[in-house]
Design a protein around this motif. Structure first.
Motif, short mmCIF file in Angstrom:
data_model
loop_
_atom_site.label_atom_id
_atom_site.label_comp_id
_atom_site.label_asym_id
_atom_site.label_seq_id
_atom_site.Cartn_x
_atom_site.Cartn_y
_atom_site.Cartn_z
N ILE A 1 1.15 -1.32 -0.18
CA ILE A 1 -0.01 0.37 -0.12
C ILE A 1 1.18 1.43 -0.02
N ASP A 2 2.47 0.39 0.60
CA ASP A 2 2.87 1.93 0.74
C ASP A 2 3.86 2.52 -0.48
N LEU B 1 -5.51 5.35 4.13
CA LEU B 1 -6.61 4.41 4.56
C LEU B 1 -6.99 4.96 5.86
N SER B 2 -8.75 4.66 6.41
CA SER B 2 -9.09 5.00 7.37
C SER B 2 -8.42 3.91 8.52
N ASP B 3 -8.93 4.55 9.83
CA ASP B 3 -8.51 3.24 10.81
C ASP B 3 -8.66 2.00 10.31
N ASP B 4 -10.24 2.19 9.69
CA ASP B 4 -10.67 0.46 9.67
C ASP B 4 -10.38 0.15 8.90
N GLY B 5 -9.62 1.27 7.13
CA GLY B 5 -9.01 0.17 6.30
C GLY B 5 -10.30 -0.31 5.83
N LYS B 6 -11.12 0.57 5.40
CA LYS B 6 -12.41 0.27 4.66
C LYS B 6 -12.49 1.82 3.81
N GLN B 7 -12.09 2.58 3.99
CA GLN B 7 -11.95 4.65 3.49
C GLN B 7 -11.04 4.72 3.19
N VAL B 8 -10.12 4.80 1.94
CA VAL B 8 -10.06 5.64 0.67
C VAL B 8 -9.64 7.44 1.14
N LEU B 9 -9.02 7.73 2.83
CA LEU B 9 -8.55 9.30 2.18
C LEU B 9 -8.08 10.00 1.66
N HIS B 10 -6.59 9.42 1.41
CA HIS B 10 -5.70 10.47 0.43
C HIS B 10 -4.86 9.13 -0.66
N PHE C 1 -12.86 1.07 -0.27
CA PHE C 1 -11.25 0.07 -0.62
C PHE C 1 -11.35 -1.34 -0.60
N THR C 2 -11.29 -2.35 -1.58
CA THR C 2 -11.09 -2.98 -0.93
C THR C 2 -9.44 -4.53 -0.93
N GLN D 1 -1.28 -13.38 -5.24
CA GLN D 1 -1.61 -12.77 -5.87
C GLN D 1 -2.47 -11.44 -4.89
N ILE D 2 -2.36 -10.67 -4.42
CA ILE D 2 -3.18 -8.85 -4.03
C ILE D 2 -3.63 -8.39 -5.39
N GLU D 3 -4.81 -7.73 -5.27
CA GLU D 3 -5.12 -7.35 -5.44
C GLU D 3 -6.14 -5.70 -5.09
N PHE D 4 -5.83 -4.36 -5.23
CA PHE D 4 -6.69 -3.17 -4.55
C PHE D 4 -7.63 -3.79 -5.84
N ILE D 5 -9.12 -2.77 -4.40
CA ILE D 5 -10.09 -2.88 -6.09
C ILE D 5 -10.62 -0.80 -4.53
N ILE D 6 -10.11 0.22 -6.05
CA ILE D 6 -11.10 0.66 -5.31
C ILE D 6 -12.33 1.40 -5.79
N THR D 7 -13.66 1.53 -5.38
CA THR D 7 -14.65 1.44 -5.73
C THR D 7 -15.74 3.37 -5.33
N PRO D 8 -15.98 4.01 -6.06
CA PRO D 8 -16.38 3.26 -7.63
C PRO D 8 -14.51 3.99 -8.26
#
Length: 246
Positions: free
Chosen positions: A186-187, A194-203, A215-216, A239-246
């Motif tokens: 990620i870094d 990410l937010s503390d719970d890792g569910k939302q993208v802040l920046h 963020f998934t 195999q790692i996937e980062f998925i940003i929606t929408p």
């Protein structure tokens, strides 16, 4: 009267001979043209007039494997042959391979090129002329591998930027390190905060995201929370996937 008849008869016989000769010439010419056309067609369809480009992901990217045959042209270079495949992207600045398909590599890895079993080690070698029947192989290699050392394993990181940041969508082959976890990826690659719970993208980089950006995380096809991913020690070939929606 008799002489006149003989002249007419002789003329007719000569005319017949000329007609026969003309027919023979036409037949020979037509056959010659047909033979030349057949030879040209055979040369154009012959495997010897092709250049074969093979993509080998090896143990780094097992699913990246392709064999493409392209038409050879006089004066064709290695760069020309790779561009003609339609899947190899070449840098306009230094002529190096930037990506193959949608796969890019991290700085510790690179694309190797072999032409007829001989590896090209200098950037200028990309302008090497290829001939009909030649084989060009593109493969993944470590940039810091010493002679006789074993190749270091890698893992695959796919980022889907969605409609929010589509230019971020890409696939990377990352050299594996001991005790590596999701946070390292990620870094280093996504530059995602990410937010503390890792569910939302802040920046993303310096760009602030709206609260609706999600963020998934998936590891080997399995969806998990970022908290779980942070605890998970990644293994070679993961195999790692980062998925940003929408």
């Amino acid at each position: 009267m008799k002489r006149r008849w003989l002249r007419i008869r002789n003329y007719a016989e000569h005319s017949k001979v000329l007609v026969v000769l003309m027919l023979l010439i036409c037949i020979i010419t037509a056959c010659s043209k047909t033979t030349e056309q057949e030879q040209q067609a055979e040369e154009q369809s012959s495997p010897a007039s092709k250049v074969t480009v093979t993509i080998e992901g090896g143990s780094y990217i097992p699913n990246l494997s392709e064999r493409i045959e392209i038409d050879w042209k006089s004066g064709m270079t290695v760069t020309d042959s790779l561009k003609q495949t339609g899947i190899v992207k070449i840098s306009e600045e230094d002529g190096a391979i930037m990506s193959v398909g949608d796969v890019a590599l991290d700085t510790k890895m690179g694309w190797g090129i072999v032409v007829n079993d001989e590896e090209l080690r200098q950037p200028t070698a990309m302008e090497k002329i290829v001939g009909p029947g030649d084989t060009v192989v593109v493969f993944v290699k470590r940039m810091d591998v010493k002679t006789n050392s074993l190749p270091t394993a890698g893992l695959t990181l796919s980022i889907d930027g969605g409609t929010t940041i589509p230019e971020m969508t890409n696939t990377y082959v990352v050299s594996w390190k001991k005790n590596m976890n999701v946070n390292d990826l990620i870094d280093e690659f996504a530059q995602i905060s990410l937010s503390d719970d890792g569910k939302q993208v802040l920046h993303i980089g310096q760009r602030k995201m709206e609260k609706t950006i999600d963020f998934t995380l998936k590891v080997n096809g399995k969806k998990m929370t970022v908290a779980e991913g942070r605890k998970l020690v990644l293994q070679p070939d993961d195999q790692i996937e980062f998925i940003i929606t929408p």
